[in-house]
Design a protein around this motif. Structure first.
Motif, short mmCIF file in Angstrom:
data_model
loop_
_atom_site.label_atom_id
_atom_site.label_comp_id
_atom_site.label_asym_id
_atom_site.label_seq_id
_atom_site.Cartn_x
_atom_site.Cartn_y
_atom_site.Cartn_z
N UNK A 1 -21.47 79.81 -45.80
CA UNK A 1 -21.42 79.80 -44.34
C UNK A 1 -22.04 81.06 -43.72
N UNK B 1 -18.15 77.76 -50.71
CA UNK B 1 -18.58 77.26 -49.40
C UNK B 1 -18.35 78.28 -48.29
N UNK B 2 -17.21 79.00 -48.36
CA UNK B 2 -16.91 79.97 -47.29
C UNK B 2 -17.95 81.09 -47.25
N UNK C 1 -25.52 80.66 -42.32
CA UNK C 1 -25.60 80.05 -40.99
C UNK C 1 -25.20 81.07 -39.92
N UNK C 2 -24.17 81.86 -40.20
CA UNK C 2 -23.71 82.86 -39.23
C UNK C 2 -24.84 83.80 -38.81
#
Lengths: 421, 116
Positions: free
Chosen positions: A208, A204-205, A211-212
């Protein structure tokens, strides 16, 4: 067996093949256990792929501290070198020969010539290779601008070369996502990450990251074709249905100058196969016992050559375990167990290692599931073991500690299953 | 104006689906988290997201042509592009020790993560 007279001969207790985290941890540990060790690596620097993995997130279990890849590698290298482990870089292993249980030969080339090393045990930690474009069914022009994620990473983060400006990435596993971030940070435009499965492949990290940097993710899509003159110009993408079959009429093109393939890793075991080491088709690595010894006595394996790991911490842990195995093997002239308990795959277990357990020692079972599930238990009915987990994903390895006395409860086999709690 | 942000928590492997509700830029509700750390992270993620930034910088006279670097602390997300521009202009000379501070940008230390 006579040594080959024309080739200079070296002699050690253990030869470690591979200078990545598994090999360096194995060499350091073997030396600490009093063995005479030589480590060989074909690269011209130690660390394997770690020196190019410049992002943080390594070492939380092994060093209890969050490090980058190069920092993790430097710590292991320091421990190894300060312990007095001998090592050779730019040393390419040509062949492994298994003359008898305690007589093995590794032949390698190096800038100063060809050598043969006689050893009582070998720890094989050569890592894995990346799957490339041909293996995932991408057709089209043979053009420049197609890289595996690791190649792109080496170019950028070792040599400081940006491989392209408009990028399409195949695969949303951790490596693909991390490379998406590196490209975006360095000013390239990541036009798409294309994932075959209906869910992202990475932690998950790392998801992300998309999205960043506003990177579009195409789930349930496949890159099928590359076109260009001399260099990649565009790639064709199609949608796939739940059976991963292409949906007719769904194709579209994305203009890009670079295609980066991040489609998984395969243990590098060619040289082991050649000497008859038994391979587990589900891990792609050798079948091993709980000292990580392969089916050829005295040949141990650790890290991504054993099975594809998601954390380097586990890789280093396996290196140390293999070193303990080598020590025991050399001291006792072989690894004995009263009887081996065979590990079987149960419900929702795609792969598991080690494959044979002695019940003499505690150990970790490493396993991966076939499909994502929430609120599950890892169960081993023959031992009564149950471990509750909130979530399991195919991308994340599950590591379960088993105690010797638990293993001894099983008769001939034990079954690992992941079922709803 | 009301706005809802949904994301997967990355504090631990649990991966909770957290929703943060904002009203006129102020957090008015957090749901879906299991622990206080997740809640704290989610609030920071919508109000002031920060990231550790990593890159490589050309180095003269080292064994490899680059040295890898990272920020000693997380950097506000909206400033990352500016920081990257600063790093692009950096040129270093060997010897460099791992852990050495090689530059500073707006009070944030840039640390070498490889030796050179």
């Amino acid at each position: 067996m006579e040594p080959m007279p024309q080739i200079p001969m070296l002699s050690y207790d253990v030869v470690v093949i591979g200078g990545g985290p598994a090999g360096m941890a194995a060499a350091a540990k073997a030396k600490e256990l009093g063995l005479n060790v030589l480590l060989l690596d074909e690269n011209d620097y130690l660390g394997g792929i770690l020196p190019q993995c410049i992002h943080p997130g390594f070492g939380i279990h092994y060093f209890k501290e969050e490090l980058t890849g190069p920092e993790f590698a430097a710590r292991l290298a320091k421990r190894m070198i300060e312990n007095g482990v001998e090592y050779r870089t730019s040393a390419r292993v040509l062949e492994i020969r298994n003359y008898s249980d305690l007589e093995k030969v590794v032949i390698f080339t190096s800038p100063s010539g060809v050598y043969q090393v006689w050893a009582k045990a070998i720890i094989y930690a050569a890592g894995a290779r990346e799957r490339h474009a041909f293996e995932i069914g991408i057709v089209g022009d043979r053009v420049a601008g197609i890289y595996t994620a690791g190649e792109a990473q080496t170019l950028m983060d070792i040599y400081g070369v940006l491989p392209g400006k408009e990028i399409v990435i195949v695969g949303s596993g951790d490596v693909g996502l991390i490379m998406a971030r590196r490209f975006a940070l360095e000013g390239a435009k990541v036009k798409a990450v294309v994932e075959l499965m209906p869910y992202p492949g990475g932690l998950a990290r790392n998801v992300m990251i998309l999205r960043d940097f506003n990177i579009p993710l195409y789930l349930g899509h496949r890159v099928v074709e590359v076109r260009g003159k001399g260099r990649v110009q565009r790639v064709k993408i199609v949608k796939v249905d739940e059976n991963l079959n292409e949906v007719p009429g769904s194709e579209f093109w994305i203009e890009a100058d670079t295609l980066v393939i991040s489609a998984g890793l395969i243990p590098s075991v060619k040289k082991l196969k050649k000497i008859g080491v038994e391979i587990d088709p589900s891990t792609g690595g050798p079948v091993v016992n709980d000292r990580l010894e392969t089916s050829v006595p005295g040949i141990f394996v650790a890290g991504n050559s054993l099975l594809i790991n998601d954390l380097v911490d586990y890789v280093a842990e396996q290196g140390e375990l293999a070193a303990e195995g080598a020590k025991e093997f050399i001291e006792k002239g072989g690894i004995e167990s009263r009887k081996w308990v065979k590990v079987e795959k149960g419900a929702n277990v795609r792969l598991v290692a080690p494959h044979y357990l002695s019940g003499d020692r505690d150990l970790y079972l490493y396993l991966r599931v076939s499909r994502p599930m929430e609120n599950v238990e890892v169960r081993i009915p023959e031992t009564g073991k149950k471990v509750r987990l909130p979530v399991v994903k195919p991308a994340e390895m599950v590591r379960v500690k088993l105690r010797a006395e638990e293993i001894r409860k099983a008769q001939e086999r034990l079954t690992v299953e992941v079922v709803g709690a | 104006m009301r706005k809802t942000y949904c994301f997967t928590c990355i504090v631990c492997p649990l991966g909770c689906a957290i929703e943060v509700e904002l009203e006129d830029g102020k957090v008015v509700g957090v749901t879906g988290h299991t622990c206080p750390r997740g809640e704290e992270w989610a609030i920071q993620e919508v109000t002031n997201p920060k990231r550790i930034v990593m890159s490589v910088v050309p180095v003269e006279g080292g064994a490899l042509p680059t040295v890898s670097v990272r920020t000693a602390e997380p950097v506000p997300k909206e400033k990352i592009a500016e920081l990257m521009k600063f790093l692009t202009g950096l040129r270093l000379k060997a010897p460099i020790k791992i852990g050495q501070v090689v530059a500073e940008w707006e009070g944030i230390k840039i640390v070498a993560t490889r030796g050179a």
